[in-house]
Scaffold this active site. Structure first.
Site, mmCIF file in Angstrom:
data_model
loop_
_atom_site.group_PDB
_atom_site.id
_atom_site.type_symbol
_atom_site.label_atom_id
_atom_site.label_comp_id
_atom_site.label_asym_id
_atom_site.label_seq_id
_atom_site.Cartn_x
_atom_site.Cartn_y
_atom_site.Cartn_z
ATOM 1 N N ASP A 9 0.857 -1.075 0.037
ATOM 2 C CA ASP A 9 -0.146 0.083 -0.005
ATOM 3 C C ASP A 9 0.751 1.132 0.057
ATOM 4 O OD1 ASP A 9 -2.530 1.581 0.291
ATOM 5 O OD2 ASP A 9 -1.628 1.809 2.486
ATOM 6 N N ASP A 11 -0.190 5.134 0.989
ATOM 7 C CA ASP A 11 -0.323 5.936 2.240
ATOM 8 C C ASP A 11 -0.468 5.243 3.671
ATOM 9 O OD1 ASP A 11 -0.588 7.685 -0.082
ATOM 10 O OD2 ASP A 11 -2.526 8.296 0.377
ATOM 11 N N ASP A 129 -1.903 -0.736 5.984
ATOM 12 C CA ASP A 129 -1.967 -0.304 7.388
ATOM 13 C C ASP A 129 -3.655 -0.568 7.611
ATOM 14 O OD1 ASP A 129 -2.756 1.590 5.276
ATOM 15 O OD2 ASP A 129 -2.897 3.176 6.848
#
Length: 367
Positions: A9, A11, A129
């Site tokens: 991922d 961000d 995240d």
């Protein structure tokens, strides 16, 4: 030759995610702690990298493309300057309510990769995240690592991820529950860390710490035992659980030294001095439990550990680890003698579990 891919991922994983969830200026660009050294380690381990990112409404008035592109290009340049390249950057620009098939955790962006037979899917993984990143990995059938963040939880950091994937660590977690004790043991034979031992017996904790510290591996052991009766069950069962964890972590034992002593050369017994006391240990991960002890103690206890249980600790360890161990100790001070025993065995373990290649150290073909 097939190669693994680390899907990542963007961000909150490669770069920190701001409160408004849009990295639309250079001032907002911050790299997640440890990401560059971890990715360098993974690159050297043969991993390729692919970014898979949801960018809600990218290209709309709410998130103009030109405000996204500058910080993104700088991020890519920094990674490239450090020797980290990306095989691909896959970005979905839809909003969540649109339920686009290309939006994580859906696999619409992955169609070309699903047809690529050059990918080692067994070693590939996803780092993100958010829970949607974990679901994406599940949908893809690969391992998931959710970074630890205040917003979404998770339990991993980049250092741990690189260790788990690049080092292929030999780990084990053992839970042993009886009417007398409840024990959890975790070992990682390829990582050094401060031992975490809690048995309720201070001196025994200190001795088990020697096993991890001088054995050169990460060790945690937590035991809740019937100490209101006596120490026996706590001491014995902790050793049994530790031995089981060592055996499970070693797996088929390919590549290990197998033999160990507390001296500088395998198979050569070397005395470990501790003031006036000396102890020697030689061991073999033969799969055949056998323990020989030569020594005695004058005191009934050292701290809160009965000295009669010291040989029993190692006998129990041998039983579940499949160890052949010869242990000898001489001296005047029983504290020194007991501690020398644990340190000598730890140093022998360090040598025996060390990786030396991929061969099985046995002419029988099994250990």
């Amino acid at each position: 030759m097939s190669r693994p891919i680390l899907f990542v991922d963007r961000d909150g994983t490669l770069i920190e995610e701001p409160a408004d969830f849009q990295i639309d200026s250079f001032a907002k660009l911050r790299f997640v702690e440890g990401v560059i050294p971890a990715m360098l380690k993974l690159r050297d381990a043969g991993y390729e990298f692919v970014i898979v990112s949801n960018q809600d409404g990218l290209g709309t008035d709410a998130y103009p493309r030109d405000t996204f592109q500058g910080p993104h290009d700088l991020m890519m340049h920094v990674f490239e300057s450090q020797g980290i390249g990306f095989r691909d950057v896959l970005i979905d620009e839809s909003f969540p309510h649109e339920n686009a098939p290309t939006r994580k955790p859906q696999l619409g962006l992955m169609t070309p990769y699903l047809k690529d037979r050059s990918i080692d899917w067994s070693r590939s993984a996803m780092v993100g995240d958010r829970p949607t990143d974990v679901q994406f990995a599940d949908n893809l059938g690969i391992r998931a690592f959710q970074l630890r963040t205040p917003q979404f939880g998770g339990e991993w950091d980049w250092t741990g991820i690189a260790h788990a994937l690049a080092d292929a660590p030999r780990t084990a977690r053992v839970e042993r529950r009886t009417n007398e004790t409840t024990i959890t043991v975790e070992v990682d034979l390829d990582r050094a860390a401060t031992p975490l031992i809690r048995t309720g017996l201070g001196f025994y904790d200190h001795m088990l710490e020697q096993i991890g510290k001088h054995g050169g591996f990460a060790l945690s052991l937590d035991c809740v035992g019937d100490l209101h009766i006596d120490e026996h069950h706590t001491v014995e069962d902790s050793a049994l659980a530790l031995g089981q964890a060592l055996r499970e972590a070693l797996g088929d034992k390919r590549g290990i030294g197998r033999y160990g002593s507390d001296g500088p050369a395998p198979g050569v017994t070397f005395t470990l001095p501790m003031d006036e006391a000396i102890a020697s240990a030689a061991l073999d991960f033969s799969g055949r439990p056998y323990f020989v002890f030569d020594g005695d103690f004058r005191r009934e206890r050292v701290g809160d550990l009965p000295t009669e249980l010291v040989p029993h600790v190692f006998r129990s360890l041998c039983e579940t680890a499949g160890l052949n161990l010869h242990l000898t100790v001489r001296g005047e001070n029983d504290h020194h003698k007991v501690e020398a025993c644990f340190k000598a065995v730890a140093r022998a373990l360090r040598q025996a579990i060390a990786r030396e290649g991929r061969e099985l150290p046995s002419t029988k073909g099994v250990l």
